[in-house]
Each structure stands twice: as C-alpha cells, then as structure tokens.
Design an enzyme around this catalytic site. Structure first.
Site, mmCIF file in Angstrom:
data_model
loop_
_atom_site.group_PDB
_atom_site.id
_atom_site.type_symbol
_atom_site.label_atom_id
_atom_site.label_comp_id
_atom_site.label_asym_id
_atom_site.label_seq_id
_atom_site.Cartn_x
_atom_site.Cartn_y
_atom_site.Cartn_z
ATOM 1 C CB SER A 23 -7.815 1.712 -1.730
ATOM 2 O OG SER A 23 -6.765 1.652 -0.782
ATOM 3 C CB THR A 54 -1.559 1.321 -7.386
ATOM 4 O OG1 THR A 54 -2.207 0.080 -7.654
ATOM 5 C CG2 THR A 54 -1.968 2.368 -8.410
ATOM 6 C CD GLN A 58 10.558 3.394 -9.526
ATOM 7 O OE1 GLN A 58 11.333 3.014 -10.394
ATOM 8 N NE2 GLN A 58 10.925 3.509 -8.264
ATOM 9 N N GLY A 59 7.477 2.994 -13.880
ATOM 10 C CA GLY A 59 7.659 2.951 -15.336
ATOM 11 C C GLY A 59 6.527 3.569 -16.122
ATOM 12 N N GLY A 60 5.288 3.075 -15.918
ATOM 13 C CA GLY A 60 4.154 3.626 -16.639
ATOM 14 C C GLY A 60 3.131 2.564 -16.999
ATOM 15 C CD GLU A 125 8.702 -0.024 -18.233
ATOM 16 O OE1 GLU A 125 9.167 0.190 -17.120
ATOM 17 O OE2 GLU A 125 7.516 -0.321 -18.411
ATOM 18 C CG HIS A 235 12.142 -5.049 -11.328
ATOM 19 N ND1 HIS A 235 13.320 -4.482 -11.734
ATOM 20 C CD2 HIS A 235 11.155 -4.385 -11.989
ATOM 21 C CE1 HIS A 235 13.059 -3.503 -12.606
ATOM 22 N NE2 HIS A 235 11.744 -3.430 -12.780
ATOM 23 N NE ARG A 280 10.037 -6.287 -15.278
ATOM 24 C CZ ARG A 280 9.024 -5.589 -14.845
ATOM 25 N NH1 ARG A 280 8.189 -6.124 -13.985
ATOM 26 N NH2 ARG A 280 8.827 -4.377 -15.272
ATOM 27 C CG HIS A 342 8.543 -6.072 -9.376
ATOM 28 N ND1 HIS A 342 8.524 -4.850 -8.743
ATOM 29 C CD2 HIS A 342 7.945 -5.877 -10.591
ATOM 30 C CE1 HIS A 342 7.965 -3.939 -9.536
ATOM 31 N NE2 HIS A 342 7.587 -4.549 -10.654
ATOM 32 C CD GLU A 366 1.069 -7.756 -7.923
ATOM 33 O OE1 GLU A 366 1.071 -6.509 -8.009
ATOM 34 O OE2 GLU A 366 2.020 -8.406 -7.427
ATOM 35 N NE ARG A 377 3.740 -7.530 -14.079
ATOM 36 C CZ ARG A 377 4.244 -6.312 -13.942
ATOM 37 N NH1 ARG A 377 3.872 -5.324 -14.748
ATOM 38 N NH2 ARG A 377 5.126 -6.054 -13.006
ATOM 39 C CB SER A 382 0.859 -4.929 -13.625
ATOM 40 O OG SER A 382 0.053 -5.046 -12.487
#
Ligand code: FAD
Ligand code: SIN
Length: 520
Positions: A23, A54, A58-60, A125, A235, A280, A342, A366, A377, A382
């Site tokens: 989920s 999910t 944080q980032g978006g 980013e 990360h 990254r 990560h 994922e 990535r 993602s």
C-alpha cells in the site's frame, strides 16, 4: 524454505478481480485506478496501511511542468544520471505521461506548494537542470499516501504478510499470506506485487523496516525473471544516531545547503562540476573518500539557505524537528551526515504495462525494474514512476483480466520446494544479514568481500528455520552473485577491484531461480 502445510491454510471464499500486494504509492495508485472502473480489488499489506517508503518521501515528485522545462529536458537529465543503462523507451513514457499523472494526483486531493498566483512551486535536486520538483514542505510522501488512501475504494487487509504465490504451469492464481498467526489463500486472475524496495536489508538505511525485498524474493522463488539486482542507491546525506538513520532530503542542497569536511571546507568541487548537486552516486563516494582523506566527519551546512531568505524551520519542519530532538539547531550548527542505503534499483523484470514473465503476475514501483532509472536514479523520479507505471499496470491488469478470468479456477497451493534445508541451530538473525550486506555489499565492494557474503547467505538459506531470514537471504544471495558477475563500476555498483565503467558491461543483467540453485 520452511513449508506452509497445505492443511494449515484457510481459504478466502471471495474471489477478487485483482489483488495488489503493498500500500505504497505504486500499489495504491494502481488499485485506485482499478477500483474506480468497478473492479473488486483487494490490497494486502504487511503492516498498517500507511507504513511505506512512500510515506517517508521528503523531496517531492519530478515533473516537466515548469515553463522553462520540457519532457525532453527531463528525459535528458534522467538518461545522464542513469550511467548508460536507462531504458530510453521507458524513460520517454515516464517524462511524458508523468505530467498527466501528477495532475491526476492533484485531482485526487494531493496538495503541493503554490505561489501567490496559485501556481505550483518547484524545488531543485541533484542532477536536474532546472527546478522541477513539486513538493509539500518536507512531507510530500505523507501527502501522497494520504490522498491515495482517501481515494481508494476497494478492500484492504492490514498486517497481511504475503509469503507465497499460488503459481501453476507458469500462471499466477493468487497468494498465501499470514495474518494473526493464520495462513490464508486468496485468489484472483491478476495479482500485482508492489512491495517496495530492499534497502531494509542493510544495517544503515532510510527505509521503513518493512522494505526487505519480500516481493522480489518471492517472485524469484516462483520463477519470475529479475533484473539489475547489483544496483543499490545510497543516499549521501542521512543523519545517523544510535544506529538509526534519518534522511536529510536532497532538496536541502537544492535550496542552497552545502557539504563541508571537518576543516569546514567545501570539497565537492574537487569531484564534480555540479558540486553538491552532482548525481547521488558521485556525492556518496566523494563523502566516503573525503572522510578517509581528512580522517574526520562530514557535515551539511544549512546556513546558506537562510541567506536566501528561506526559513528552514518552515520549509523543512520534519528534518529540523528531528534534529532539534537530538540537540542540533540547523540554523546554527553543522549537521553530521553519512551515506546510507536508500533505494533499490534492481527488481522484478517487467514490460511497460507491469507484466512479468508469469501469466497474471504484475509488478510495480520499487519492487519492479522497468529500467527507467538505469544504474543510478535521478532524484524524485521514483514517486513519478509509481504513478506512471501504477496507471499502466492497472491498464495491463484490466486488459489481461478479460482473458484470464474466462478459465479461472481456485488452484490449490503447492509450495515449490526450492532449496535444501539442513536443520541448523538458527545461528543467523536478520541483524547478522544486514551487517553482512552493509560490510560486503555496501557503497564499495570487491571480489573477496562478495565471496565471503555469498558463503554466509548460502549458509543462511540452508540452515535457518526462520521464513524471514531465509527469504531475505535468497534476495541477498542473488544481489551478491549479480554484483560478483559485474566486473566494472557503474552508478550504484562500485567495485574497488574494477573501479571504471567497462563498455562490455553496458547491459542490463538478469537473474533467474536456476542461477540461485546452481550456487547453493
Ligand atoms: P513502498 O512505498 O515502500 O510500499 C511498499 C508496500 O508493500 C508497503 O505498504 C509495505 O508494507 C508492503 N509490503 C512489503 N512487503 C510485503 C509483504 N511481504 N506482504 C504484504 N505487504 C508487503 N522518491 C521520490 O520520488 N521523491 C522523494 O522525495 C523521495 N524521498 C524518499 C525519502 C525516503 C526517506 C525514502 C525511504 C524514499 C524516498 N523516495 C523518494 C523513494 C520513494 O519514496 C520510493 O521509491 C517509493 O515510495 C516506493 O513506492 P512503492 O509503492 O513501490 O513501495
Ligand atoms: C530526497 O528527498 O532526498 C529523496 C529524494 C529521492 O529519493 O528521490
């Protein structure tokens, strides 16, 4: 593996049109689309409904919506970050359909930051040529998870730990899951695995503890082809405290934070022209290297963000509060950072509609490998993948259901007896496995470490009576064998003994059950 006794299984009398395992964004987006066209859908999920990577995002979400952007620009950045392995057709789908899917998500009620004109705001980013990340403070994932759970209209079974697939003659008929100590068989003509990634197999990681690659290992045991297993994304900027890691979003650097060593020197320019916003894998290895050179810690300096007039407590409330809890005020203090596991780049091989090589079995998010991220990535691609391929997988399931439901029957569960089991004394725990993964399959690998890891995982598989340990060891062994085979360094796979990219390895790797059986 430890067998579930056939007589121990209770059978769900209701046959669903579709079962979705997991989920997070991928499972929920797909299940929501199916439930909205009137199908009877059941989501099975290991913990509470909102436990997922999910929710922690944080980032978006990266999307080519800004006026100075275009899908082709987003495509080029995705290809560049992916270190030569991005599947081009899939990347094109991602960036083009991504625009519509983010709009769908907004229609489903997700809120993103807006400017005073009511237009979406974008943050930046690493390795993106323009700011193109839609976000909600540093809580984008919570917002995505909430809006999808609110919109979904089917059944959901929480604390349903899926352990086996019901597969006969290359076709999937359902799954077996454990709930409250009981095993249940549940049936549907189409089943999607959306169980997320495998970073939880590492000692240090940003994921929830549920991210142990279950779905990928189970699919392998029942004959699914896996892809690119050796690639793991670390990360660069996690805050590690008392053995637990907490992510500090890349968008913090996107808004101006810099990385300094123990002498207070910004060093990323020594490694890449994009400095802190290099891809990254580059930033991760640079940090590890600089730690060795200076013999000291590496820090994130938030103070340049404030100079841009941004209040970091408002922009990054989750991160600053977490740091406050351990006595760090990011407005004044340098924040110690370390790279940790990560994101899992490998997964179940799928086509662009989520189909695996097993009839009726799909994979998304994922847990799948669409090839869209290649070997590394691009940040915030993602969640976009979960939406775009969540929609496409729903379409694939809907179409295949027409044919697969015609001759559908409940098939009795038959365990595929994959591996030898020599009764051991259960010396191995999940913690042992995570330590071995971190030590030998971490940021830098080499042949001799991989040989040791392969040996330990093999022993774990044949001697442990715990389902969890054996299942995790199956995937860990597959990752180690894949890492051993790739005698080069590329993106999220770095080998000290082969430190450069090699043209002859510019291909996606695949892994099947026979590869594993041959190694045991
Ligand atoms: P998940 O969201 O992990 O969901 C998997 C689900 O499967 C969970 O509900 C889990 O409980 C369930 N499950 C697992 N095993 C079983 C089982 N055996 N039986 C039943 N259920 C099972 N990406 C971005 O694009 N932007 C970001 O800003 C971003 N930030 C991130 C920050 C953090 C801290 C983390 C960890 C990841 C971040 N990512 C980000 C990556 C992104 O969040 C994930 O890749 C994405 O959410 C994966 O979604 P998913 O639906 O595939 O899996
Ligand atoms: C982050 O916010 O740094 C994570 C983004 C991602 O994993 O894509």
């Amino acid at each position: 593996m430890r067998l579930i006794d056939k007589d121990d299984i209770k059978h769900y009398s209701k046959v669903y049109d579709a079962i979705v395992i997991g989920s997070g964004a991928a499972g929920l987006f797909c299940a929501t689309k199916l439930s909205h066209v009137g199908l009877n859908v059941c989501i099975l999920t290991k913990d509470s409904a909102d436990t997922s990577s999910t929710k922690l995002a944080q980032g978006g979400i990266a999307v080519a919506l800004p006026v100075n952007d275009s899908p082709s620009c987003h495509y080029n950045d995705t290809i560049k970050a992916g270190a030569g392995l991005v599947d081009r057709k899939t990347a094109l789908i991602l960036v083009e359909e991504g625009v519509k899917r983010v709009i769908d998500l907004i229609r489903m009620g997700a809120t993103f930051e807006m400017d005073e004109l009511g237009l979406l705001k974008f943050t930046k980013e690493a390795a993106h040529s323009v700011p193109r990340i839609v976000y909600y403070k540093d809580k984008t994932g919570e917002e995505v998870e909430r809006s999808l759970l609110d919109t979904y209209r089917g059944d959901i079974v929480e604390h349903a730990f899926v352990k086996e697939l019901i597969v006969k003659n290359g076709r999937c008929y359902g799954v077996v899951f454990e709930n409250n100590g009981n095993n249940f068989a549940i049936y549907a003509p189409v089943v999607a695995i959306a169980t997320g990634g495998a970073a939880g197999l590492y000692e240090k990681h940003t994921n929830p503890e549920t991210s142990t690659g279950d779905g990928i290992a189970i699919a392998l045991r029942y004959g699914a082809v896996l892809k690119d297993l050796e690639f793991v994304q670390f990360h660069p900027t996690a805050f590690v405290n008392e053995g637990r890691s907490f992510l500090i979003s890349e968008s913090v650097r996107g808004e101006g934070a810099v990385i300094v060593d123990s002498y207070g020197r910004r060093f990323m320019g020594d490694y890449h022209p994009l400095w802190e916003l290099a891809p990254r894998d580059v930033v991760t290895r640079a940090i590890e290297n600089q730690k060795k050179i200076t013999g000291g810690k590496i820090f994130l300096d938030f103070r340049p963000i404030e100079k841009e007039g941004i209040d970091i407590n408002e922009r990054f409330p989750t991160i600053t509060q977490k740091l406050n809890e351990v006595g760090i005020d990011a407005k004044m203090d340098l924040v110690p950072i370390s790279p940790v596991a990560h994101y899992y780049l490998g997964g179940i091989a799928v086509d662009t509609f989520g189909r695996t090589n097993i009839k009726g079995l799909f994979a998304i998010g994922e847990a799948s490998c669409t090839g869209v991220h290649g070997a590394n990535r691009l940040a915030s691609n993602s969640l976009l993948e979960c939406l775009v391929f969540g929609e496409r997988t729903a379409y694939g399931m809907y179409r295949d259901l027409r044919i697969l439901s015609l001759n559908f029957k409940k098939v009795s569960f038959k365990k595929i007896p994959c591996f030898p089991y020599e009764k051991g004394n259960d010396v191995f725990t999940s913690d042992d496995l995570r330590k071995v993964m971190w030590k030998y399959l971490g940021i830098m690998r080499d042949g001799s470490g991989l040989t040791k890891a392969i040996d330990v995982f093999r022993q774990m598989i044949i001697s442990s009576s715990s389902f969890e340990v054996r299942n995790s060891a199956v995937l860990s062994l597959a990752i180690a064998i894949s890492a051993m085979r790739r005698e080069e360094s590329r993106g999220g796979h770095f080998r000290r003994d082969y430190p450069y990219e090699r043209e002859e390895f510019k291909f996606h790797s695949s892994f099947i059950l026979r590869d594993l059986l041959n190694s045991i």
